[in-house]
Design a protein around this motif. Structure first.
Motif, PDB file in Angstrom:
ATOM      1  N   MET A   1      -0.425 -17.934   0.363  1.00  0.00           N
ATOM      2  CA  MET A   1      -1.274 -17.029   1.131  1.00  0.00           C
ATOM      3  C   MET A   1      -0.569 -16.673   2.443  1.00  0.00           C
ATOM      4  SD  MET A   1      -5.225 -17.609   2.376  1.00  0.00           S
ATOM      5  CE  MET A   1      -5.656 -18.176   0.737  1.00  0.00           C
ATOM      6  N   ILE A   2      -0.608 -15.394   2.805  1.00  0.00           N
ATOM      7  CA  ILE A   2       0.010 -14.916   4.038  1.00  0.00           C
ATOM      8  C   ILE A   2      -1.071 -14.327   4.938  1.00  0.00           C
ATOM      9  CG2 ILE A   2       1.591 -13.215   5.037  1.00  0.00           C
ATOM     10  CD1 ILE A   2       3.348 -13.494   2.607  1.00  0.00           C
ATOM     11  N   LEU A   3      -1.077 -14.738   6.196  1.00  0.00           N
ATOM     12  CA  LEU A   3      -1.980 -14.166   7.191  1.00  0.00           C
ATOM     13  C   LEU A   3      -1.222 -13.115   7.986  1.00  0.00           C
ATOM     14  CD1 LEU A   3      -4.632 -14.138   8.889  1.00  0.00           C
ATOM     15  CD2 LEU A   3      -3.564 -15.924  10.315  1.00  0.00           C
ATOM     16  N   VAL A   4      -1.775 -11.898   8.051  1.00  0.00           N
ATOM     17  CA  VAL A   4      -1.183 -10.823   8.845  1.00  0.00           C
ATOM     18  C   VAL A   4      -2.169 -10.475   9.951  1.00  0.00           C
ATOM     19  CG1 VAL A   4      -0.201  -8.510   8.854  1.00  0.00           C
ATOM     20  CG2 VAL A   4       0.008  -9.937   6.806  1.00  0.00           C
ATOM     21  N   THR A   5      -1.871 -10.893  11.174  1.00  0.00           N
ATOM     22  CA  THR A   5      -2.734 -10.497  12.285  1.00  0.00           C
ATOM     23  C   THR A   5      -2.381  -9.065  12.677  1.00  0.00           C
ATOM     24  OG1 THR A   5      -1.318 -11.138  14.158  1.00  0.00           O
ATOM     25  CG2 THR A   5      -2.636 -12.894  13.103  1.00  0.00           C
ATOM     26  N   GLY A   6      -3.387  -8.315  13.142  1.00  0.00           N
ATOM     27  CA  GLY A   6      -3.159  -6.896  13.387  1.00  0.00           C
ATOM     28  C   GLY A   6      -2.883  -6.145  12.101  1.00  0.00           C
ATOM     29  N   GLY A   7      -3.367  -6.690  10.980  1.00  0.00           N
ATOM     30  CA  GLY A   7      -3.020  -6.163   9.669  1.00  0.00           C
ATOM     31  C   GLY A   7      -3.629  -4.828   9.318  1.00  0.00           C
ATOM     32  N   ALA A   8      -4.605  -4.362  10.095  1.00  0.00           N
ATOM     33  CA  ALA A   8      -5.161  -3.030   9.868  1.00  0.00           C
ATOM     34  C   ALA A   8      -4.553  -2.003  10.813  1.00  0.00           C
ATOM     35  CB  ALA A   8      -6.681  -3.042  10.032  1.00  0.00           C
ATOM     36  N   GLY A   9      -3.694  -2.461  11.721  1.00  0.00           N
ATOM     37  CA  GLY A   9      -3.040  -1.559  12.656  1.00  0.00           C
ATOM     38  C   GLY A   9      -1.850  -0.861  12.025  1.00  0.00           C
ATOM     39  N   PHE A  10      -1.073  -0.207  12.851  1.00  0.00           N
ATOM     40  CA  PHE A  10       0.034   0.618  12.378  1.00  0.00           C
ATOM     41  C   PHE A  10       1.103  -0.214  11.659  1.00  0.00           C
ATOM     42  CE2 PHE A  10       4.165   2.621  14.071  1.00  0.00           C
ATOM     43  CZ  PHE A  10       4.417   3.256  12.880  1.00  0.00           C
ATOM     44  N   ILE A  11       1.825  -1.039  12.386  1.00  0.00           N
ATOM     45  CA  ILE A  11       2.894  -1.812  11.753  1.00  0.00           C
ATOM     46  C   ILE A  11       2.316  -2.832  10.789  1.00  0.00           C
ATOM     47  CG2 ILE A  11       4.808  -3.412  12.159  1.00  0.00           C
ATOM     48  CD1 ILE A  11       5.340  -2.005  14.798  1.00  0.00           C
TER      49      ILE A  11
ATOM     50  N   VAL B   1       9.056   2.889  10.215  1.00  0.00           N
ATOM     51  CA  VAL B   1       8.281   1.680   9.949  1.00  0.00           C
ATOM     52  C   VAL B   1       8.630   1.065   8.590  1.00  0.00           C
ATOM     53  CG1 VAL B   1       6.271   2.823   8.900  1.00  0.00           C
ATOM     54  CG2 VAL B   1       5.962   0.686  10.189  1.00  0.00           C
ATOM     55  N   LYS B   2       9.032   1.889   7.629  1.00  0.00           N
ATOM     56  CA  LYS B   2       9.398   1.346   6.318  1.00  0.00           C
ATOM     57  C   LYS B   2      10.676   0.501   6.404  1.00  0.00           C
ATOM     58  CE  LYS B   2       7.153   5.082   3.740  1.00  0.00           C
ATOM     59  NZ  LYS B   2       7.294   6.150   2.720  1.00  0.00           N
ATOM     60  N   ASP B   3      11.582   0.858   7.304  1.00  0.00           N
ATOM     61  CA  ASP B   3      12.773   0.040   7.523  1.00  0.00           C
ATOM     62  C   ASP B   3      12.404  -1.280   8.195  1.00  0.00           C
ATOM     63  OD1 ASP B   3      14.521   1.868   6.373  1.00  0.00           O
ATOM     64  OD2 ASP B   3      14.895   2.904   8.253  1.00  0.00           O
ATOM     65  N   CYS B   4      11.438  -1.229   9.103  1.00  0.00           N
ATOM     66  CA  CYS B   4      10.978  -2.464   9.734  1.00  0.00           C
ATOM     67  C   CYS B   4      10.389  -3.411   8.688  1.00  0.00           C
ATOM     68  CB  CYS B   4       9.929  -2.153  10.796  1.00  0.00           C
ATOM     69  SG  CYS B   4      10.564  -1.219  12.208  1.00  0.00           S
ATOM     70  N   GLY B   5       9.643  -2.863   7.754  1.00  0.00           N
ATOM     71  CA  GLY B   5       9.069  -3.673   6.681  1.00  0.00           C
ATOM     72  C   GLY B   5      10.141  -4.334   5.840  1.00  0.00           C
ATOM     73  N   ALA B   6      11.214  -3.611   5.561  1.00  0.00           N
ATOM     74  CA  ALA B   6      12.312  -4.189   4.777  1.00  0.00           C
ATOM     75  C   ALA B   6      12.939  -5.367   5.506  1.00  0.00           C
ATOM     76  CB  ALA B   6      13.363  -3.122   4.490  1.00  0.00           C
ATOM     77  N   ALA B   7      13.052  -5.273   6.826  1.00  0.00           N
ATOM     78  CA  ALA B   7      13.619  -6.373   7.608  1.00  0.00           C
ATOM     79  C   ALA B   7      12.698  -7.587   7.590  1.00  0.00           C
ATOM     80  CB  ALA B   7      13.877  -5.915   9.040  1.00  0.00           C
ATOM     81  N   VAL B   8      11.391  -7.361   7.694  1.00  0.00           N
ATOM     82  CA  VAL B   8      10.443  -8.474   7.659  1.00  0.00           C
ATOM     83  C   VAL B   8      10.486  -9.176   6.306  1.00  0.00           C
ATOM     84  CG1 VAL B   8       7.980  -9.052   7.687  1.00  0.00           C
ATOM     85  CG2 VAL B   8       8.932  -7.552   9.449  1.00  0.00           C
ATOM     86  N   LEU B   9      10.503  -8.407   5.226  1.00  0.00           N
ATOM     87  CA  LEU B   9      10.583  -9.014   3.896  1.00  0.00           C
ATOM     88  C   LEU B   9      11.872  -9.815   3.737  1.00  0.00           C
ATOM     89  CD1 LEU B   9       9.221  -6.222   1.517  1.00  0.00           C
ATOM     90  CD2 LEU B   9       8.049  -8.269   2.301  1.00  0.00           C
TER      91      LEU B   9
ATOM     92  N   GLU C   1      16.726  12.071  10.679  1.00  0.00           N
ATOM     93  CA  GLU C   1      16.333  13.236   9.886  1.00  0.00           C
ATOM     94  C   GLU C   1      15.699  12.825   8.561  1.00  0.00           C
ATOM     95  OE1 GLU C   1      18.856  14.507  13.054  1.00  0.00           O
ATOM     96  OE2 GLU C   1      19.167  12.924  11.558  1.00  0.00           O
ATOM     97  N   ALA C   2      16.275  11.817   7.896  1.00  0.00           N
ATOM     98  CA  ALA C   2      15.730  11.379   6.610  1.00  0.00           C
ATOM     99  C   ALA C   2      14.370  10.720   6.786  1.00  0.00           C
ATOM    100  CB  ALA C   2      16.701  10.416   5.929  1.00  0.00           C
ATOM    101  N   ALA C   3      14.233   9.910   7.817  1.00  0.00           N
ATOM    102  CA  ALA C   3      12.963   9.225   8.052  1.00  0.00           C
ATOM    103  C   ALA C   3      11.862  10.212   8.418  1.00  0.00           C
ATOM    104  CB  ALA C   3      13.135   8.187   9.160  1.00  0.00           C
ATOM    105  N   VAL C   4      12.164  11.158   9.295  1.00  0.00           N
ATOM    106  CA  VAL C   4      11.177  12.161   9.687  1.00  0.00           C
ATOM    107  C   VAL C   4      10.773  12.999   8.479  1.00  0.00           C
ATOM    108  CG1 VAL C   4      10.842  14.289  11.017  1.00  0.00           C
ATOM    109  CG2 VAL C   4      11.815  12.267  12.122  1.00  0.00           C
ATOM    110  N   ALA C   5      11.735  13.380   7.656  1.00  0.00           N
ATOM    111  CA  ALA C   5      11.420  14.195   6.475  1.00  0.00           C
ATOM    112  C   ALA C   5      10.492  13.444   5.529  1.00  0.00           C
ATOM    113  CB  ALA C   5      12.703  14.591   5.756  1.00  0.00           C
TER     114      ALA C   5
END
Length: 326
Positions: free
Chosen positions: A1-11, A224-232, A308-312
């Motif tokens: 089980m993983i607890l994510v605080t601020g889990g409904a927020g942006f990041i 933010v998707k790159d940030c997620g990859a780093a966390v994983l 450019e790729a991320a914004v697109a």
């Protein structure tokens, strides 16, 4: 089980999406939902539970260990002025989570911030040496609260009182899906896309610093998707601990950012420059650029998306479609 605080927020909600996509099924979110539609950020997730922040400690007290605590919850307003409230949410809760994770052998990943670097004159090196941290001078209460906990965490780790894995993530200018609830604190991509799509003009802050042209204030914009990859990756590599920057390592201008929105929409962008409000001029960062050496040396090899790729991806697959949420 993983607890994510601020889990409904942006990041936090993006991390929940990434965790679920990676096969994690027992995800518990701790957050307030309020009236800004934050619930939509987690509406697609099959969550184990959703609890309120003041329920975190009794909820943890009933458990012996978790797979991980991912602590993204904070008062992230850079204009916050209630020091007592910020201290409670950004420092005191963090110390209690650290103590619980250390006692139970639970990995802890938490959100720090590039705001800890202040005006950047001391550089953007995520050096965790006490003397290096002591030289940083955050410009606002939010940045100071994050810096205070970074220094506390490093000191406790040096004393041998730490979770088996811990990582403080110094997020730079993160943008991407699930930020609609943030109102005026949304990224410039989210704010300007509707107007640019309608053929309107964009307003950027005029520069109030000699040698920097209007619109050429530069930030390290990271998707933010790159940030997620780093966390994983960190969760999959429990031997890695410490303070780590999370940016691209390349600063780009606000002009570049809005022009990238225009290219994604195939619309020419007109820019007007307006004076920066007096209230924020003294704490405005004209340049941020993450040094990414430490995370790379630790073994994280995945490339970050170009601006450019991320914004697109954000504009075309989230902002101009019927369902913008992950």
């Amino acid at each position: 089980m993983i607890l994510v605080t601020g889990g409904a927020g942006f990041i936090g909600s993006n991390l929940c999406a990434d965790l679920e996509a990676a096969g994690h099924r027992d995800i518990v979110v701790a957050d307030t939902l309020g009236h800004e539609g934050k619930w939509r950020n987690i509406a697609k997730r099959g969550l184990r539970d959703v609890i309120l922040p003041d329920e975190i400690e009794p909820w943890l007290a009933a458990r012996q260990r978790l797979a991980a605590v991912v602590h993204m919850g904070a008062n992230s307003s850079t204009t916050a002025s209630d020091g007592d409230a910020v201290l409670r949410s950004n420092f005191r809760l963090s110390t209690r989570l650290w103590d619980w994770c250390a006692a139970t052998g639970t990995p802890l990943l938490y959100a720090s911030s590039a705001a800890t670097y202040g005006d950047g004159t001391g550089g953007f090196d995520d050096d965790a040496a006490p003397e290096a941290l002591a030289r940083l001078r955050p410009l606002n209460l939010y940045g100071w609260s994050k810096h205070l906990f970074d220094r506390w965490a490093v000191a406790r780790a040096a004393e041998g009182h730490a979770p088996p894995q811990w990582a403080g993530l110094k997020f730079f200018n993160v943008f991407g899906p699930n930020e609609g609830h943030k109102g005026d604190m949304r990224s410039l991509v989210a704010k300007t896309t509707p107007g640019i799509a309608a053929g309107g003009r964009v307003a950027l802050f005029r520069s109030h610093r000699a040698g920097i042209a209007d619109g050429e204030q530069r930030r390290d914009f990271v998707y933010v998707k790159d940030c997620g990859a780093a966390v994983l990756w960190l969760l999959a590599n429990p031997q890695v601990s410490g303070l780590f920057n999370l940016g691209t390592g390349r600063a780009r201008s606000f002009r570049d950012l809005v022009l990238a929105v225009g290219r994604a929409l195939d619309v020419a962008v007109g820019i007007d420059f307006v004076d920066m409000p007096e209230a924020i001029r003294g704490q405005y960062q004209y340049f941020t650029e993450a040094r990414m050496d430490r995370l790379r040396r630790a073994g994280f090899e995945r490339p970050f998306a170009s601006l450019e790729a991320a914004v697109a991806d954000y504009v075309c697959n989230h902002l101009v479609v019927d369902d913008e949420y992950r």
